[in-house]
Design a protein around this motif. Sequence first.
Motif, PDB file in Angstrom:
ATOM      1  N   ASP A  47     -23.998 -11.282 -60.471  1.00 59.08           N
ATOM      2  CA  ASP A  47     -23.270 -10.868 -59.584  1.00 59.08           C
ATOM      3  C   ASP A  47     -22.254 -11.999 -59.360  1.00 59.08           C
ATOM      4  OD1 ASP A  47     -21.648 -10.208 -57.225  1.00 59.08           O
ATOM      5  OD2 ASP A  47     -23.395  -9.250 -56.594  1.00 59.08           O
ATOM      6  N   ASN A  48     -21.029 -12.172 -59.857  1.00 57.95           N
ATOM      7  CA  ASN A  48     -20.117 -13.109 -59.776  1.00 57.95           C
ATOM      8  C   ASN A  48     -19.356 -13.190 -58.336  1.00 57.95           C
ATOM      9  OD1 ASN A  48     -20.309 -14.034 -62.443  1.00 57.95           O
ATOM     10  ND2 ASN A  48     -19.328 -12.338 -63.171  1.00 57.95           N
ATOM     11  N   ILE A  49     -19.904 -12.761 -57.095  1.00 60.65           N
ATOM     12  CA  ILE A  49     -19.010 -12.784 -55.997  1.00 60.65           C
ATOM     13  C   ILE A  49     -18.715 -14.100 -55.464  1.00 60.65           C
ATOM     14  CG2 ILE A  49     -21.080 -12.504 -54.707  1.00 60.65           C
ATOM     15  CD1 ILE A  49     -19.624 -10.743 -52.632  1.00 60.65           C
ATOM     16  N   HIS A  50     -19.746 -15.203 -55.753  1.00 61.93           N
ATOM     17  CA  HIS A  50     -19.468 -16.614 -55.453  1.00 61.93           C
ATOM     18  C   HIS A  50     -19.118 -17.309 -56.579  1.00 61.93           C
ATOM     19  CE1 HIS A  50     -21.827 -14.964 -51.879  1.00 61.93           C
ATOM     20  NE2 HIS A  50     -21.201 -16.214 -51.321  1.00 61.93           N
ATOM     21  N   ALA A  51     -18.875 -16.844 -57.904  1.00 66.88           N
ATOM     22  CA  ALA A  51     -18.308 -17.745 -59.078  1.00 66.88           C
ATOM     23  C   ALA A  51     -17.113 -18.348 -58.702  1.00 66.88           C
ATOM     24  CB  ALA A  51     -18.608 -16.902 -60.025  1.00 66.88           C
ATOM     25  N   ASN A  52     -16.776 -19.438 -58.971  1.00 62.52           N
ATOM     26  CA  ASN A  52     -15.322 -20.102 -58.977  1.00 62.52           C
ATOM     27  C   ASN A  52     -14.930 -20.751 -60.195  1.00 62.52           C
ATOM     28  OD1 ASN A  52     -16.985 -22.199 -58.853  1.00 62.52           O
ATOM     29  ND2 ASN A  52     -15.902 -23.459 -57.428  1.00 62.52           N
ATOM     30  N   ASP A  53     -15.612 -20.562 -61.302  1.00 62.35           N
ATOM     31  CA  ASP A  53     -15.085 -21.239 -62.449  1.00 62.35           C
ATOM     32  C   ASP A  53     -13.757 -20.730 -63.074  1.00 62.35           C
ATOM     33  OD1 ASP A  53     -16.024 -18.615 -63.128  1.00 62.35           O
ATOM     34  OD2 ASP A  53     -17.573 -19.520 -64.651  1.00 62.35           O
ATOM     35  N   TYR A  54     -13.409 -19.495 -62.706  1.00 63.33           N
ATOM     36  CA  TYR A  54     -12.020 -19.131 -63.063  1.00 63.33           C
ATOM     37  C   TYR A  54     -10.908 -19.614 -62.190  1.00 63.33           C
ATOM     38  CZ  TYR A  54     -12.739 -15.957 -58.977  1.00 63.33           C
ATOM     39  OH  TYR A  54     -13.157 -15.366 -57.647  1.00 63.33           O
ATOM     40  N   ASP A  55     -11.361 -20.315 -61.119  1.00 61.73           N
ATOM     41  CA  ASP A  55     -10.145 -20.913 -60.359  1.00 61.73           C
ATOM     42  C   ASP A  55     -10.684 -22.248 -59.642  1.00 61.73           C
ATOM     43  OD1 ASP A  55      -8.116 -21.761 -58.357  1.00 61.73           O
ATOM     44  OD2 ASP A  55      -7.885 -19.744 -57.618  1.00 61.73           O
ATOM     45  N   PRO A  56     -10.316 -23.438 -60.218  1.00 63.35           N
ATOM     46  CA  PRO A  56     -10.961 -24.794 -59.561  1.00 63.35           C
ATOM     47  C   PRO A  56     -10.556 -25.026 -58.315  1.00 63.35           C
ATOM     48  CG  PRO A  56      -9.471 -25.288 -61.300  1.00 63.35           C
ATOM     49  CD  PRO A  56      -9.500 -23.605 -61.473  1.00 63.35           C
ATOM     50  N   GLN A  57      -9.698 -24.435 -57.773  1.00 69.74           N
ATOM     51  CA  GLN A  57      -9.097 -24.708 -56.351  1.00 69.74           C
ATOM     52  C   GLN A  57      -9.731 -23.930 -55.324  1.00 69.74           C
ATOM     53  OE1 GLN A  57      -4.853 -24.536 -56.764  1.00 69.74           O
ATOM     54  NE2 GLN A  57      -4.778 -26.702 -57.151  1.00 69.74           N
ATOM     55  N   ARG A  58     -10.805 -23.056 -55.799  1.00 69.14           N
ATOM     56  CA  ARG A  58     -11.416 -22.296 -54.710  1.00 69.14           C
ATOM     57  C   ARG A  58     -12.818 -22.449 -54.784  1.00 69.14           C
ATOM     58  NH1 ARG A  58      -9.387 -16.230 -55.046  1.00 69.14           N
ATOM     59  NH2 ARG A  58     -10.141 -16.324 -52.892  1.00 69.14           N
ATOM     60  N   LEU A  59     -13.409 -22.165 -53.416  1.00 66.49           N
ATOM     61  CA  LEU A  59     -14.618 -22.382 -53.429  1.00 66.49           C
ATOM     62  C   LEU A  59     -15.238 -21.317 -52.200  1.00 66.49           C
ATOM     63  CD1 LEU A  59     -17.159 -24.437 -53.827  1.00 66.49           C
ATOM     64  CD2 LEU A  59     -16.889 -25.553 -51.606  1.00 66.49           C
ATOM     65  N   PHE A  60     -16.397 -20.838 -52.477  1.00 69.17           N
ATOM     66  CA  PHE A  60     -16.938 -19.580 -51.710  1.00 69.17           C
ATOM     67  C   PHE A  60     -18.114 -20.019 -51.063  1.00 69.17           C
ATOM     68  CE2 PHE A  60     -14.385 -17.943 -55.503  1.00 69.17           C
ATOM     69  CZ  PHE A  60     -13.333 -17.641 -54.768  1.00 69.17           C
ATOM     70  N   LEU A  61     -17.880 -20.018 -49.641  1.00 68.35           N
ATOM     71  CA  LEU A  61     -18.945 -20.063 -48.878  1.00 68.35           C
ATOM     72  C   LEU A  61     -19.196 -19.222 -47.725  1.00 68.35           C
ATOM     73  CD1 LEU A  61     -17.891 -23.820 -48.086  1.00 68.35           C
ATOM     74  CD2 LEU A  61     -19.226 -23.046 -49.695  1.00 68.35           C
ATOM     75  N   GLY A  62     -18.703 -17.867 -48.352  1.00 66.25           N
ATOM     76  CA  GLY A  62     -19.239 -16.762 -47.342  1.00 66.25           C
ATOM     77  C   GLY A  62     -20.469 -15.980 -47.486  1.00 66.25           C
ATOM     78  N   PRO A  63     -20.858 -15.016 -47.163  1.00 63.28           N
ATOM     79  CA  PRO A  63     -22.152 -14.606 -47.155  1.00 63.28           C
ATOM     80  C   PRO A  63     -22.408 -13.602 -48.322  1.00 63.28           C
ATOM     81  CG  PRO A  63     -21.147 -13.346 -45.308  1.00 63.28           C
ATOM     82  CD  PRO A  63     -20.118 -14.314 -45.752  1.00 63.28           C
ATOM     83  N   TYR A  64     -23.502 -13.124 -48.655  1.00 61.80           N
ATOM     84  CA  TYR A  64     -23.332 -11.958 -49.816  1.00 61.80           C
ATOM     85  C   TYR A  64     -23.198 -10.663 -49.174  1.00 61.80           C
ATOM     86  CZ  TYR A  64     -25.512  -9.597 -53.784  1.00 61.80           C
ATOM     87  OH  TYR A  64     -25.603  -8.605 -54.811  1.00 61.80           O
ATOM     88  N   LYS A  65     -22.182  -9.968 -49.603  1.00 65.76           N
ATOM     89  CA  LYS A  65     -21.816  -8.784 -48.429  1.00 65.76           C
ATOM     90  C   LYS A  65     -21.160  -7.922 -49.793  1.00 65.76           C
ATOM     91  CE  LYS A  65     -18.488  -9.131 -45.653  1.00 65.76           C
ATOM     92  NZ  LYS A  65     -17.403  -8.411 -45.922  1.00 65.76           N
ATOM     93  N   ASP A  66     -20.871  -6.587 -48.951  1.00 68.49           N
ATOM     94  CA  ASP A  66     -20.133  -5.431 -49.435  1.00 68.49           C
ATOM     95  C   ASP A  66     -21.210  -4.935 -50.792  1.00 68.49           C
ATOM     96  OD1 ASP A  66     -17.848  -5.338 -48.169  1.00 68.49           O
ATOM     97  OD2 ASP A  66     -17.048  -7.092 -49.043  1.00 68.49           O
TER      98      ASP A  66
END
Length: 511
Positions: free
Chosen positions: A237-256
């Motif tokens: 699951d890549n829902i929290h992966a950010n290696d494709y956009d170094p300006q983004r970080l993902f701190l939300g919950p596991y969902k959907d």
Amino acid sequence: MSKADSTKRQPVTGTGRFISGVVEGFYGRPWTMEQRTELFKREQKWGLNTYLYAPKDDYKHRMYWRDLYAAEEAEQLMGLISAAKQHDVEFVYAISPGLDITFSNPKEVAALKRKLDQVKEFGCRSFSLLFDDIETEMCPADKQAFSSFAHAQVAITNEVYKHLGEPEVFLFCPTDYCAVFCTPSVTQSSYLNTVGEKLLPGIDVLWTGPKVVSHKISVESIEEVSSVLKRAPVIWDNIHANDYDPQRLFLGPYKDRPTDLIPKLKGVLTNPNCEFYPNFVAIHTLATWCKAPAEGAPRDVEMGDEEQDPCYSPQKALNLALTDWLEEFMSTDQPGGRVVVTLIHGMSVLPGPCHPRLKKESSEEEPMQTDMGESPYVPGPGENPLYTAEPLTLDDLKLLSDLFYLPYEHGTTARTMLQELDWLKNQSQAAAAETDKTAEWCSRAQQFDNMCEAVVQMFNRLSNAPNRSILYDLYNYICDIKSGVGLVGRASSAVCLDIIKVQGLKKKNCL
């Protein structure tokens, strides 16, 4: 495929131990051995059971996959495998030979076996072969030996699997690892159908869902791919992966991902942010999701329209994670628990891209704490009081999560700020032209400024949190967001003053 067709088919459900945990599979700087050991402790504490070692930028995992590990590298890997066992975490070693392997060359196959035999000697008992993100064109020798790319991959995977003694955990990542890669569709993909028919049944298949970074993963989609693969997949699951956009970080919950998926899957592994410490939320909420069906419906939570899962509430899972994360922020990783923050003109300053190089002037720069043994400084009458850092709060972390939520979704506060900014921009001319709209515009501008100020205060409290390791992973991101909202806030205040001036001139002209 029609809905009627999917209901007729008998779904292939997961059997045996449910694989749950983390895959270190991103592009970028790999985590350190210390961080991985810390991950094992967290997985054990939260009830996760697996770690898949697959950092793309470990040369001997991917680019130089033929090379054996040197003595020092071997010692580190043995220590890591041992640490995983100590914390009841299954260490899965992955190798990615697809960049340049010649499938039909026995020497290449021997090199692959030799490399995995070496890792097996380190104490590793679980393995994975990855063929993701590679060219699909075979070399002339392989075209003569195999009827398709899928046949080549399956042949070598089956051979290695049997050579290793058919490990209980053996994962295969196909080149077509999500629905959008399948031509013309999942059910009609000759590649996937070959994998399903030819891959030995003891080998599990990794799958990312509808897309590389999937917004939602439905039960129907998993039943579909399971019928083709003839086995329940393991979700990478890549829902929290950010290696494709170094300006983004993902701190939300596991969902959907409905918990109804769990009996349809062999497992779920999250491939999270490149930065280790901000992954607390991603991994913590995944663990809550994995345990949700066994623990029953969430209590004391009113579910919104998007929260229809009776067993799992993303918002409740997020609150639990942030509450535990706050404790980590407030624990020090400094010797003796001392934190030194430099003060410049009364503001806390950390090294980073937000701050230009500043000249040191003794009259303007004083350490917050000193070990010189001097008497504490006491401000005189009329002087500024000593700077005291306010403690970080749970609300600060909720705001932080809202600002850096998920790939397809902003958090509640971030959405509100964007909506308010859009309204202020679109209504500014009307507010300047019509007196009765001026007050409303300025009132909403003030509310927007207050939200911007809350972001700045969150930044200040984060900057003074005792645990510097977490802060250093977050710092570039929170610095950028602070600068951005500060600029927008000042702009809205300036526009408000301009509107008031315009209305004042109109009144003066009328008089």
